[in-house]
Design a protein around this motif. Structure first.
Motif, PDB file in Angstrom:
ATOM      1  N   ARG A  99       0.840  -1.201   0.000  1.00  0.00           N
ATOM      2  CA  ARG A  99       0.000   0.000   0.000  1.00  0.00           C
ATOM      3  C   ARG A  99       0.874   1.249   0.000  1.00  0.00           C
ATOM      4  N   MET A 100       1.945   1.211   0.767  1.00  0.00           N
ATOM      5  CA  MET A 100       2.861   2.363   0.805  1.00  0.00           C
ATOM      6  C   MET A 100       3.417   2.639  -0.597  1.00  0.00           C
ATOM      7  N   THR A 160       2.292   1.808  -3.486  1.00  0.00           N
ATOM      8  CA  THR A 160       1.336   2.109  -4.551  1.00  0.00           C
ATOM      9  C   THR A 160       0.468   3.334  -4.259  1.00  0.00           C
ATOM     10  N   THR A 161       0.604   3.931  -3.056  1.00  0.00           N
ATOM     11  CA  THR A 161      -0.204   5.132  -2.794  1.00  0.00           C
ATOM     12  C   THR A 161       0.612   6.383  -2.482  1.00  0.00           C
ATOM     13  N   LEU A 162       1.774   6.259  -1.811  1.00  0.00           N
ATOM     14  CA  LEU A 162       2.482   7.476  -1.398  1.00  0.00           C
ATOM     15  C   LEU A 162       3.302   8.141  -2.508  1.00  0.00           C
TER      16      LEU A 162
END
Lengths: 215, 460
Positions: B221-222, B224-226
């Protein structure tokens, strides 16, 4: 280095290879979907099952009346010395506790998110059989980073949002398929060291689920 | 070229490795069995999973085009790569366009397969592995031995020592939660400052252009989002036709893989969403041998694989040798059928033999890949490729001997005399000269003192 012309050549060549590879193959049988679509629809059982599964995956679960949400949220925060709580746009005002500093996510930077003690959000639905919360970037659910960077995620699930299983969830999610979706099943975890499970690596190490009844 | 028997011999001599493997594979097997038994419709889900994957391959060209246009409509830039070099060049170019010298990466077998990190390094860009196990391996210059738990061959003390001399700020114990905390602290700074992320993908949805990844730690998630820029590399076989098809695979995959009802985090996103996540999104559609696999009507089922690793944990060969012996990114039974097809049977001729054909892999496979059938198919290809070998000549001679009672009787008599110096304690452990290969992995029963025919004929 990679010219547009080379790109379109690669595209045509790969599609050509696929067509060559498939030439003369027999068409497969139609897909048989004989798996369960939905359970028996007993609401109270679904609520029990969700709570059980969430606890099994190390989330903290509290069942509360919707009107008691601000008090419950305040309690969760007090128990963890949380003083700054992030909230997404659209989170109902009647859920917000007065005793805690509320920080609206109006496009906070990653570092600002990292400075929050926790975050409280709603969700789109929850899947009982797998103990899963589904965030679909709707009102009160926030963008993806908001529920990722802070170390505590408090998520409110209304009992009416609980579905039995994964196929029932996808029936609901079809219309929002192209929004960013996050399925959360317990706090972040790893089992990479000799397979002993450690809760909490990069995502929130604490997941608190407030299951709210409207009655 | 991989030589499984030679590599396996080395790995088998490592007692620590065998103990770790035994513990890990037995644990995951038990967890998997427990959560699979919870679902009354497991077989129906497997059948649906198999059917959907067969449909994807049968109409792959249509689904690829559909995926491309849906993803483009949602704001993604779609690239096509015929081979590893093309895919790597695309990632390098995106990084250069943004002047990025470090990218954060989530665990991806596909990027291991194309050696993306080496290509980035050659261009002066460092790729930081953020999965906990992948970080351990990267810090130590080691490589993965299991699809799901890549550092399965390392124990906590080794990891403690490694962190102490690389990323840790202060003294460390070998408590797993303390080690995880050290990685969290080290990587958090990297995530917050990251300017470009790189990921693989578990599924791509043709209908909507959506990418789906499943993970446990949150590092995915880190990544692919930040970061403001994201590149996701997708093998062309990873597509599913419709969004609703995920309801099948999101039940099959976690239960088969980690033995959980659902993994902690599953992320789905489509192109670019204003105000949420990367505002520049690239997707690389990778062939790199997949169309070659597709061309083989028997072997193509290997492309159904959803990388759960259940077949590794039940395999009597993998659970003893571990993953390194396979010499490929994809180890275990699935690796034994996928790798030789991706890179050519002549490049990995020993892998189709790295199996007992017991069928345990087929039983647990969530998409019902008949791995033993493909192994046999590939063995026949290896034999075809090799042409005349001493083994083939010996087999032909055997056929000639067995073809006549007289010749067999003569051969048995000859064998009884010739074997005398070789028999030790009732068995033959080593044959001489060109026959030595036969006893390399098995002991041989000597020719009986008296044949059945002879005994029958002298009965009173």
């Amino acid at each position: 280095m990679v010219e547009p012309a080379a790109m379109s050549t690669a595209r045509e060549e790969i599609l050509g290879r696929v067509r060559d590879a498939l030439e003369g193959s027999t068409a497969p049988e139609p897909v048989v979907r004989a798996y369960r679509r939905a359970g028996d629809g007993d609401r109270s059982q679904a609520v029990e099952l969700l709570c059980d599964r969430l606890v099994d995956y190390k989330a903290e679960v509290r069942r509360v009346a919707e009107s008691d949400l601000p008090a419950a949220i305040a309690e969760v925060c007090a128990a963890r010395s949380v003083s700054r709580l992030g909230v997404p746009d659209g989170l109902p005002h009647e859920w917000r506790p007065a005793s805690i500093e509320i920080v609206e996510d109006t496009g906070l930077t990653s570092r600002e998110l990292d400075g929050l003690d926790g975050v409280v959000t709603a969700c789109t639905l929850a899947i009982a059989e797998t103990g899963t919360l589904v965030l679909a970037a709707g009102p009160g659910e926030g963008r993806r980073a908001l529920t990722l960077v802070p170390d505590l995620h408090i998520c409110v699930v209304k009992e009416s949002q609980i579905v039995d299983g994964v196929p029932a969830a996808f029936d609901h999610l079809g219309p929002v398929a192209q929004r960013p979706l996050t399925l959360v099943s317990g706090p972040s975890a790893t089992s990479d060291i000799e397979l002993s499970r450690v809760e909490g690596v990069h995502g929130p190490r604490q997941l608190v689920v407030l299951v709210a009844s409207t009655g | 070229m991989t030589d499984f028997p030679a590599a396996a011999r080395v790995e088998l001599a490592n007692g620590q490795l065998r103990a770790n493997l035994h513990h890990a594979t037995q644990t995951i097997r038990a967890k998997r069995a427990g959560v699979v038994a919870e679902l009354p419709d497991w077989e129906e889900l497997r059948e649906a999973g198999r059917g959907i994957k067969a449909d994807v391959l049968a109409r792959l060209d249509e689904y690829l085009v559909q995926f491309e246009s849906a993803a483009q409509a949602a704001g993604a830039q779609v690239h096509w790569a015929r081979d590893a070099a093309e895919a790597n060049a695309i990632v390098v170019e995106v990084a250069r366009d943004h002047g990025v010298s470090e990218v954060v990466k989530m665990k991806s077998l596909t990027t291991d397969e194309i050696h993306l990190n080496d290509a980035l390094a050659a261009a002066g860009i460092s790729a930081l592995e953020t999965d906990f196990a992948e970080l351990i391996l990267q810090l130590d210059g080691d490589w993965s031995s299991h699809i799901l738990v890549p550092a399965i061959h390392r124990n906590r003390t080794e990891i403690r020592d490694l962190f102490a001399r690389t990323i840790a700020d202060g003294p460390l114990t070998d408590d797993p939660s303390e080690l995880a905390e050290a990685a969290r602290v080290y990587l958090r700074e990297k995530f917050l400052g990251a300017r470009m992320g790189v990921s693989g993908a578990n599924f791509g949805v043709a209908e909507t252009g959506t990418i789906c990844i499943v993970e446990s730690e949150g590092n995915g998630r880190m990544c692919t989002t930040l970061p403001p820029v994201l590149v996701s590399i997708l093998g062309i076989e990873k597509l599913v036709p419709s969004f609703a098809d995920l309801e099948v695979f999101l039940q099959l995959l976690p239960r088969s893989s980690t033995g959980e009802r659902m993994n902690p985090y599953t992320s789905l996103w489509t192109g670019v969403t204003p105000g949420d996540g990367p505002q520049e999104m690239h997707i690389v559609l990778l062939d790199a041998g997949r169309t070659r696999v597709l061309a083989d009507e028997v072997g193509r089922v290997a492309l159904h694989c959803i990388r759960c690793s259940a077949c590794l944990n039940v395999c009597p060969v993998y659970t003893r040798t571990g993953g390194h012996a396979y010499g490929s990114v994809y180890p275990g039974p699935i690796g034994a059928i996928l790798t030789p097809q991706l890179i050519g049977v002549d490049q990995a001729p020993s892998l189709p033999y790295a199996s007992t054909l017991c069928g345990a892999c087929y039983e647990v496979c969530p998409v019902k890949i008949d791995i033993p059938a493909v192994l046999l198919h590939l063995r026949s290809k290896v034999v075809e490729h090799k042409g005349a070998t001493p083994e083939r000549l010996a087999m032909r001679a055997m056929g000639w001997v067995f073809g006549s009672a007289r010749r067999l009787r003569f051969a048995q008599r000859l064998g009884r005399v010739a074997q005398r110096p070789l028999v030790r304690g009732g068995s033959i452990r080593r044959l001489p000269g060109p026959l030595a290969g036969w006893t390399q992995g098995r002991t041989m029963r000597p020719v009986a003192r008296e044949s059945f025919r002879r005994w029958w004929s002298r009965r009173p």
